[in-house]
Each structure stands twice: as structure tokens, then as C-alpha cells.
Design a protein around this motif. Sequence first.
Motif, PDB file in Angstrom:
ATOM      1  N   ALA A  96       0.810  -1.219   0.000  1.00 45.74           N
ATOM      2  CA  ALA A  96       0.000   0.000   0.000  1.00 45.74           C
ATOM      3  C   ALA A  96       0.848   1.278   0.000  1.00 45.74           C
ATOM      4  O   ALA A  96       0.329   2.370  -0.240  1.00 45.74           O
ATOM      5  N   ILE A  97       2.149   1.136   0.285  1.00 50.70           N
ATOM      6  CA  ILE A  97       3.018   2.325   0.267  1.00 50.70           C
ATOM      7  C   ILE A  97       3.146   2.817  -1.170  1.00 50.70           C
ATOM      8  O   ILE A  97       3.477   2.058  -2.082  1.00 50.70           O
ATOM      9  N   SER A  98       2.877   4.080  -1.387  1.00 52.91           N
ATOM     10  CA  SER A  98       2.883   4.647  -2.736  1.00 52.91           C
ATOM     11  C   SER A  98       4.311   4.767  -3.268  1.00 52.91           C
ATOM     12  O   SER A  98       5.290   4.736  -2.506  1.00 52.91           O
ATOM     13  N   LEU A  99       4.424   4.913  -4.596  1.00 49.31           N
ATOM     14  CA  LEU A  99       5.729   5.108  -5.228  1.00 49.31           C
ATOM     15  C   LEU A  99       6.387   6.373  -4.674  1.00 49.31           C
ATOM     16  O   LEU A  99       7.603   6.398  -4.421  1.00 49.31           O
ATOM     17  N   HIS A 100       5.575   7.400  -4.466  1.00 47.04           N
ATOM     18  CA  HIS A 100       6.084   8.644  -3.886  1.00 47.04           C
ATOM     19  C   HIS A 100       6.680   8.394  -2.498  1.00 47.04           C
ATOM     20  O   HIS A 100       7.751   8.916  -2.147  1.00 47.04           O
ATOM     21  N   GLY A 101       6.003   7.552  -1.699  1.00 49.29           N
ATOM     22  CA  GLY A 101       6.500   7.224  -0.370  1.00 49.29           C
ATOM     23  C   GLY A 101       7.829   6.506  -0.424  1.00 49.29           C
ATOM     24  O   GLY A 101       8.756   6.822   0.342  1.00 49.29           O
ATOM     25  N   TRP A 102       7.955   5.539  -1.338  1.00 47.22           N
ATOM     26  CA  TRP A 102       9.216   4.806  -1.495  1.00 47.22           C
ATOM     27  C   TRP A 102      10.347   5.743  -1.930  1.00 47.22           C
ATOM     28  O   TRP A 102      11.461   5.671  -1.401  1.00 47.22           O
ATOM     29  N   LEU A 103      10.067   6.601  -2.897  1.00 44.55           N
ATOM     30  CA  LEU A 103      11.095   7.511  -3.417  1.00 44.55           C
ATOM     31  C   LEU A 103      11.544   8.517  -2.361  1.00 44.55           C
ATOM     32  O   LEU A 103      12.740   8.786  -2.213  1.00 44.55           O
ATOM     33  N   MET A 104      10.579   9.064  -1.616  1.00 49.76           N
ATOM     34  CA  MET A 104      10.927  10.044  -0.583  1.00 49.76           C
ATOM     35  C   MET A 104      11.705   9.383   0.559  1.00 49.76           C
ATOM     36  O   MET A 104      12.622   9.983   1.135  1.00 49.76           O
ATOM     37  N   ALA A 105      11.356   8.137   0.891  1.00 54.24           N
ATOM     38  CA  ALA A 105      12.089   7.409   1.931  1.00 54.24           C
ATOM     39  C   ALA A 105      13.534   7.156   1.483  1.00 54.24           C
ATOM     40  O   ALA A 105      14.471   7.288   2.282  1.00 54.24           O
ATOM     41  N   ALA A 106      13.714   6.798   0.201  1.00 58.46           N
ATOM     42  CA  ALA A 106      15.065   6.576  -0.328  1.00 58.46           C
ATOM     43  C   ALA A 106      15.864   7.873  -0.337  1.00 58.46           C
ATOM     44  O   ALA A 106      17.047   7.893   0.037  1.00 58.46           O
ATOM     45  N   LEU A 107      15.229   8.968  -0.745  1.00 58.43           N
ATOM     46  CA  LEU A 107      15.900  10.274  -0.772  1.00 58.43           C
ATOM     47  C   LEU A 107      16.285  10.718   0.647  1.00 58.43           C
ATOM     48  O   LEU A 107      17.382  11.250   0.863  1.00 58.43           O
ATOM     49  N   ALA A 108      15.399  10.474   1.603  1.00 57.97           N
ATOM     50  CA  ALA A 108      15.683  10.828   2.995  1.00 57.97           C
ATOM     51  C   ALA A 108      16.878  10.036   3.521  1.00 57.97           C
ATOM     52  O   ALA A 108      17.691  10.559   4.301  1.00 57.97           O
ATOM     53  N   THR A 109      17.020   8.777   3.097  1.00 56.57           N
ATOM     54  CA  THR A 109      18.158   7.950   3.514  1.00 56.57           C
ATOM     55  C   THR A 109      19.471   8.541   3.020  1.00 56.57           C
ATOM     56  O   THR A 109      20.445   8.645   3.775  1.00 56.57           O
ATOM     57  N   VAL A 110      19.488   8.928   1.744  1.00 60.91           N
ATOM     58  CA  VAL A 110      20.694   9.539   1.170  1.00 60.91           C
ATOM     59  C   VAL A 110      21.049  10.808   1.930  1.00 60.91           C
ATOM     60  O   VAL A 110      22.209  11.041   2.293  1.00 60.91           O
ATOM     61  N   PHE A 111      20.051  11.627   2.197  1.00 62.81           N
ATOM     62  CA  PHE A 111      20.269  12.887   2.909  1.00 62.81           C
ATOM     63  C   PHE A 111      20.800  12.620   4.315  1.00 62.81           C
ATOM     64  O   PHE A 111      21.682  13.336   4.813  1.00 62.81           O
ATOM     65  N   ALA A 112      20.289  11.569   4.972  1.00 60.20           N
ATOM     66  CA  ALA A 112      20.730  11.241   6.331  1.00 60.20           C
ATOM     67  C   ALA A 112      22.211  10.891   6.360  1.00 60.20           C
ATOM     68  O   ALA A 112      22.958  11.364   7.239  1.00 60.20           O
ATOM     69  N   TYR A 113      22.659  10.079   5.413  1.00 59.57           N
ATOM     70  CA  TYR A 113      24.064   9.675   5.408  1.00 59.57           C
ATOM     71  C   TYR A 113      24.996  10.806   4.967  1.00 59.57           C
ATOM     72  O   TYR A 113      26.157  10.859   5.396  1.00 59.57           O
ATOM     73  N   VAL A 114      24.500  11.716   4.139  1.00 58.76           N
ATOM     74  CA  VAL A 114      25.288  12.911   3.802  1.00 58.76           C
ATOM     75  C   VAL A 114      25.479  13.769   5.052  1.00 58.76           C
ATOM     76  O   VAL A 114      26.574  14.282   5.324  1.00 58.76           O
TER      77      VAL A 114
END
Length: 314
Positions: A41-59
Motif C-alpha cells: 500500500a506504500i505509494s511510489l512517492h513514499g518509497w522515493l521520498m524514503a530513499a531520498l531521505a536515507t541519502v540525505f541522512a548519510y550525507v
Amino acid sequence: MIKKDYFWPLLGLAAVAFSVYVLLEQLKDISYDDVVLSLEAISLHGWLMAALATVFAYVALAGYDRLALSHLHKKVSWTFISVASFTAYAIGHNLGASVFSGAVVRYRAYRSQGLTAGEVGILVAFCSFTFALGTILLGGVVLLVEPSLPAHFHSALPEWVAVLLGVGMLSLVALYLWGSFMKRRCIDLWKLKLEYPRFSLICRQLVVAPLELLAAAAIIYYALPEQSNPGYFMVLGIFLASFSAALLSHAPGGLGVLEVMFLLALPDVNPADVIAALLVFRLFYLLIPFALSLIIVVWFEQDQLLKKFRSSKS
């Protein structure tokens, strides 16, 4: 008498065992199919934003190391800092006792860049303090914005307690900032002397410190369903409490600790949706980085062996 070498691993295992027991009690009415449906049920937008947030966290985590090196007046390339920081945090978060396991990675990495053992120790301590500073700063803000947060963990706690705690936490941050502004050289804590960083460096700390936590909490926020999402500040507050508890427990990957605290704090959200969101968090923030970090460690150690071999030949 238990040797000190075994204390932290045993503490982590005990925390995992207790958390798993409580978690199983919480999950007894949730089926595997329910969790799968929640993931789907998680939308594509949700998956993409979660992935982007991960990259930002490690930066942002790499920014912790950069600030520490600036404090030590050491120049290391941004690329090396990013890789070393990523590897240290990915391994530390997954193995538990992150201060110690991550320190081993940093020791191997930064010693190759000319830092002494003492300087690496200061770097590790500085990064840990930066994390604590970000947690205290954000925790104080969240408690003032969402004073009902403590009641999610214990219904008897009134809102004025949250406000008092929030003001106290922000006061600690202000005191730290004031001490550097007044150019105090160090804080004496019994036999420990803590040197104040430069005021300009502390200002950067107060910007960089919260960014990783804001991004990490966003992974869970975007993975939760929109209709029952409690809001970003509430998710952030629960994340700060649960992630801090997970680190203090020294449980590998905070196994069970995150899940238990989120399930207890969000009784009005479908438990399957909560578990699905935390699975996304574990996949993006823990498992994928851990797999990549192992490849980096193997490559680094192989490269160090080759350099030693070549130097012995010459």
C-alpha cells in the motif's frame, strides 16, 4: 565475574531478548499477510521520498566527521570522509554498541590519513556529542510543539512535564552555545576536561546535528499511510526516543526496541502499517548500507595490504 569485553555484547543480547519478547506480545494479532498488504500500500512517492531521505541522512552523518576534523584542524578529502563516515555508521548501527564498533572502522580509516590514535578518539567523541546535541535540540523543540508526546508512552504524564523538559533541553543547548561565545576554554567534569569548539564551529554543529535525525525520521514518516499518519513532529519525537533507547541498549540494529516503542506510542495506527514502515526504515537505513559497507571494508583492507606489500618490496 564477567569480563568487560563481554559486558556490552551481553547487554545488547539481553536488550534484544527482552525487546523480542515484548514485540511478540504486540504482534500476536498481526499476520504476515497484513504486513505484506501494508508494504504494497506504500505509494511510489513514499518509497522515493524514503530513499531520498536515507541519502540525505548519510550525507548529514558525513558532516559530523567533517566538523570533527575541522575541530582537530585536519584536512581530509570530502570523498574519503563520506566513505569512512558511511562505513562507520552503517556497521555501527547494525552491530550494536555503535560508539565502539564504529570507532574501530574510523580508527582504521583515519589512521591511514595520518591521524594519531588520540586524535581518532577525539573525532569519535566529537561525532557522538554532535549526535547527542542534535537529539537534545530536536527533542526540546518536539516537546514544546507536541507536549502530548510523553503521554503516548505513559498516560499519567501531564503536558506541563513535556514543556518543562523541552525548556530544560533547549536551555542546555543555549548554555553550550553561550559558553563558546564567551570563549570559555573548557568544562571541568571531575577528571575530564572538555574543550569548547570554536563558536563558528558550534553554529555549524547546531545546523548539521539535527539534519541526520530529521532525515532518518522522514523515512518512517513517508512509509506510513497518509490517512492514519500522526504527523511528522509526532513521528520525529517517537523516533528520537526509540532510536536513542536502541543505541543505549546496544542491541544490534536496535532489534525489537524500535518496533516496541513505535507500537506502544501509536496505538491508533494499524500495527501492520507501523511494522511495514519500520521494515522500510530497516531496509533503507540499515540493511542496504550495511551490505555496501562490508564491500567497502573488504576493498579498503585489500588496498592496505597491497600498499604494505609494495613498500616491503621497495
